[in-house]
Scaffold this motif. Structure first.
Motif, PDB file in Angstrom:
ATOM      1  N   ALA A 272      -9.236   0.026   5.616  1.00  0.00           N
ATOM      2  CA  ALA A 272      -9.505  -1.167   4.823  1.00  0.00           C
ATOM      3  C   ALA A 272     -10.574  -1.986   5.534  1.00  0.00           C
TER       4      ALA A 272
ATOM      5  N   ILE B 153      -8.346   6.318   6.741  1.00  0.00           N
ATOM      6  CA  ILE B 153      -8.734   5.434   5.638  1.00  0.00           C
ATOM      7  C   ILE B 153      -8.676   4.004   6.153  1.00  0.00           C
TER       8      ILE B 153
ATOM      9  N   HIS C 198      -7.467  -4.681  -3.251  1.00  0.00           N
ATOM     10  CA  HIS C 198      -7.932  -3.972  -2.050  1.00  0.00           C
ATOM     11  C   HIS C 198      -6.896  -2.951  -1.593  1.00  0.00           C
ATOM     12  N   ASN C 199      -5.614  -3.322  -1.654  1.00  0.00           N
ATOM     13  CA  ASN C 199      -4.566  -2.364  -1.315  1.00  0.00           C
ATOM     14  C   ASN C 199      -4.623  -1.144  -2.234  1.00  0.00           C
TER      15      ASN C 199
ATOM     16  N   GLU D  48     -13.522   1.213   3.466  1.00  0.00           N
ATOM     17  CA  GLU D  48     -13.618   0.398   2.262  1.00  0.00           C
ATOM     18  C   GLU D  48     -14.950  -0.343   2.269  1.00  0.00           C
TER      19      GLU D  48
ATOM     20  N   VAL E  39      -7.419   1.205  -1.187  1.00  0.00           N
ATOM     21  CA  VAL E  39      -7.026   1.946   0.013  1.00  0.00           C
ATOM     22  C   VAL E  39      -6.025   3.045  -0.335  1.00  0.00           C
TER      23      VAL E  39
ATOM     24  N   THR F 269       0.834  -1.202   0.000  1.00  0.00           N
ATOM     25  CA  THR F 269       0.000   0.000   0.000  1.00  0.00           C
ATOM     26  C   THR F 269       0.869   1.252   0.000  1.00  0.00           C
TER      27      THR F 269
ATOM     28  N   THR G  90      -4.530  -0.805   7.160  1.00  0.00           N
ATOM     29  CA  THR G  90      -4.743  -1.969   6.311  1.00  0.00           C
ATOM     30  C   THR G  90      -5.369  -3.080   7.163  1.00  0.00           C
TER      31      THR G  90
ATOM     32  N   VAL H 255      -3.757   5.549   7.623  1.00  0.00           N
ATOM     33  CA  VAL H 255      -4.248   4.408   6.859  1.00  0.00           C
ATOM     34  C   VAL H 255      -4.130   3.150   7.711  1.00  0.00           C
TER      35      VAL H 255
END
Length: 499
Positions: free
Chosen positions: A255, A253, A320-321, A279, A324, A111, A221, A219
């Motif tokens: 995930a 953000i 998905h990464n 997400e 994000v 990411t 993940t 972020v």
């Protein structure tokens, strides 16, 4: 977001109205940025080899030797006291630029590389700090999308060394290996100077050495079970540690997360008066198709849709990464409530098409195909297994596995068992590698004795796996996956002459 009168009431309101939340509230203005063009995208292998100049290589090894005398990355004293002291005597270099801070269990480095590529495509000068490295320590600190040179790494170390020694003398414990590298990265970014730093945590968040920055974008993940002895035994407890990177008024953000982790992260965001984009709600994947050499994506960002994005990486988890990363960059540019627009789609396409993620489903040889992947925990192994099955369709896949001693080796092997015809157990070159006999015993529990081969040396293990993959003349459909640890992948990369 207005100041909440009571954080608990505000949290309940968010949970109750989650599905009706206006996507335009998903971002805040990140402030104006200085645009500067500093060279193009890095060419060739993104992982540097050792310096060819013997004297330069000797000087780099001397720095590595000095760093190795400090606490390693597995020995921690949970505090940011020492790194804060180092930042103080260095003149707070981490305040010289805005930052995007990344935590989570898996996907952080990929990411970070995607965020870096996107920012660079929009002509921002970037600094990226990630860990651990695949082959060479200089990989950890990047400028403009490329690892800093050995010369610059040595110079940066020599510049900060007197200040490191000053802090060492004042504190109860010396600065650790990771703390010194973090200080070097922040100093190098300020010296460059960069327009934005993309920073991956080492472990956790609250007390991680990187957590002396005020990331305007935080972020997270996907969170799963890893480092449970230090971070907690549930994903909710782990999320509590990782939520420490969420700063007052930031944009978060998220995930896709387990429910307990999501609740913890949302509550922390409310307490920090931060704005959240999730997400699957405010952004996500619209469509995804397997393509030659990667995948073709349509992503919904915070400002709208981006179609025909080619990502030269395999696996749904990389898609998905990408979602994000795109949302993080949109948030950085203030796209959402303040700017009802998208980023230039052609620039986004160009950025994603150039992304590389060494050691993540990376093909390093053909006939038979040999793939490297740094999966080191069950969550990562499951994602890798799914990616292999989707993208390659091997008729016979042989695994080469060496794990680190502090990881859930059985869970990792169980995740790979359905896709491995046989597994070759081995060891990488680090002291952290799991004892070969112990790992082999675990593998026999999972695979049965007939499907387990033991080769203590990694070069012999790779050769044995290639031989097994080629049995019955299945050259076209055979493959080898080397995995279990980023250290295993780094060693294999060197053996296969990618470095």
């Amino acid at each position: 977001m207005s100041e909440p009168s009571d954080p608990n009431d505000q949290f309940d309101d968010i949970v109750d109205t989650e599905t009706n939340r206006d996507p335009d509230l998903a971002v805040i203005e990140a402030g104006s940025r200085t645009l500067r063009t500093q060279g193009g995208a890095p060419q060739g292998d993104p992982v540097p080899s050792r310096p060819e100049d013997p004297e330069l290589d000797k000087a780099l090894r001397e720095v590595e030797t000095e760093l190795s005398t400090r606490w390693g990355e597995t020995k921690l004293e949970p505090s940011v006291k020492r790194i804060a002291a180092l930042m103080d005597v260095l003149g707070e270099p981490q305040r010289a630029y805005p930052s995007i801070h990344i935590t989570g269990t898996n996907g952080k480095t990929s990411t970070a590389r995607m965020i870096e590529a996107l920012l660079g495509a929009f002509e921002l000068r970037t600094g990226r700090y990630t860990s651990p490295h695949v082959q060479t320590i200089t990989e950890r600190i990047s400028l403009d999308g490329a690892p800093i040179s050995a010369e610059r790494f040595i110079e940066t170390y020599q510049d900060v060394k007197p200040y490191v020694e000053l802090v060492d003398a004042r504190e109860e414990y010396r600065l650790s290996f990771f703390e010194v590298l973090t200080g070097m990265a922040y100093a190098a970014f300020a010296d460059a100077p960069v327009d934005v730093a993309v920073v991956e945590v080492g472990m956790g968040g609250t007390w991680d050495a990187t957590n002396v920055i005020d990331g305007s974008v935080a972020v997270v993940t996907p969170i799963d079970l890893d480092h449970t002895d230090r971070l907690g035994g549930t994903t909710g407890e782990i999320a509590g540690e990782k939520s420490g990177i969420i700063k007052q008024g930031a944009t978060v953000i998220l995930a896709q997360q387990p429910v307990d982790a999501a609740q913890v992260l949302l509550k922390k965001a409310v307490e920090a008066d931060a704005t959240v984009a999730r997400e699957g709600m405010e952004f996500g994947i619209v469509s995804r198709e397997v393509a030659v050499g990667g995948q073709l994506l349509t992503l919904r960002g915070l400002g709208g849709e981006y179609d025909n994005l080619f990502l030269p990486l395999h696996g749904a988890y990389q898609a998905h990464n990408a979602a994000v990363a795109l949302a993080a960059v949109e948030a950085f540019f203030g796209i959402g409530a303040e700017h009802a627009r998208t980023l230039d789609v052609d620039t986004v396409r160009r950025a994603f098409a150039q992304v590389a993620s060494p050691g993540r489903l990376e093909i390093v040889r053909s006939s038979p195909t040999v793939i490297l992947d740094a999966a080191h925990n069950p969550h990562g192994a499951r994602a890798t297994a799914e990616g292999i099955s989707e993208a390659f369709g091997f008729s016979r896949l042989i695994g080469v596995v060496s794990t680190s001693g502090d990881k859930d080796a059985k869970g990792l092997l169980e995740a790979f068992e359905p896709i491995f015809a046989e597994v070759v157990i081995t060891a990488n070159s680090t002291p952290r590698a799991t004892d070969v006999d112990a790992l082999a015993a675990t593998a026999v529990e999972v695979f049965g004795e007939d499907r387990v081969v033991v080769e203590p040396r990694l070069d012999d293990a790779i050769e044995a796996a290639i031989t097994l993959a080629e049995e019955e003349a299945e050259y076209g459909g055979a493959g080898v996956l080397v995995t279990g640890s980023i250290f295993t992948v780094g060693d294999a990369r060197l053996l296969l002459r990618r470095g």
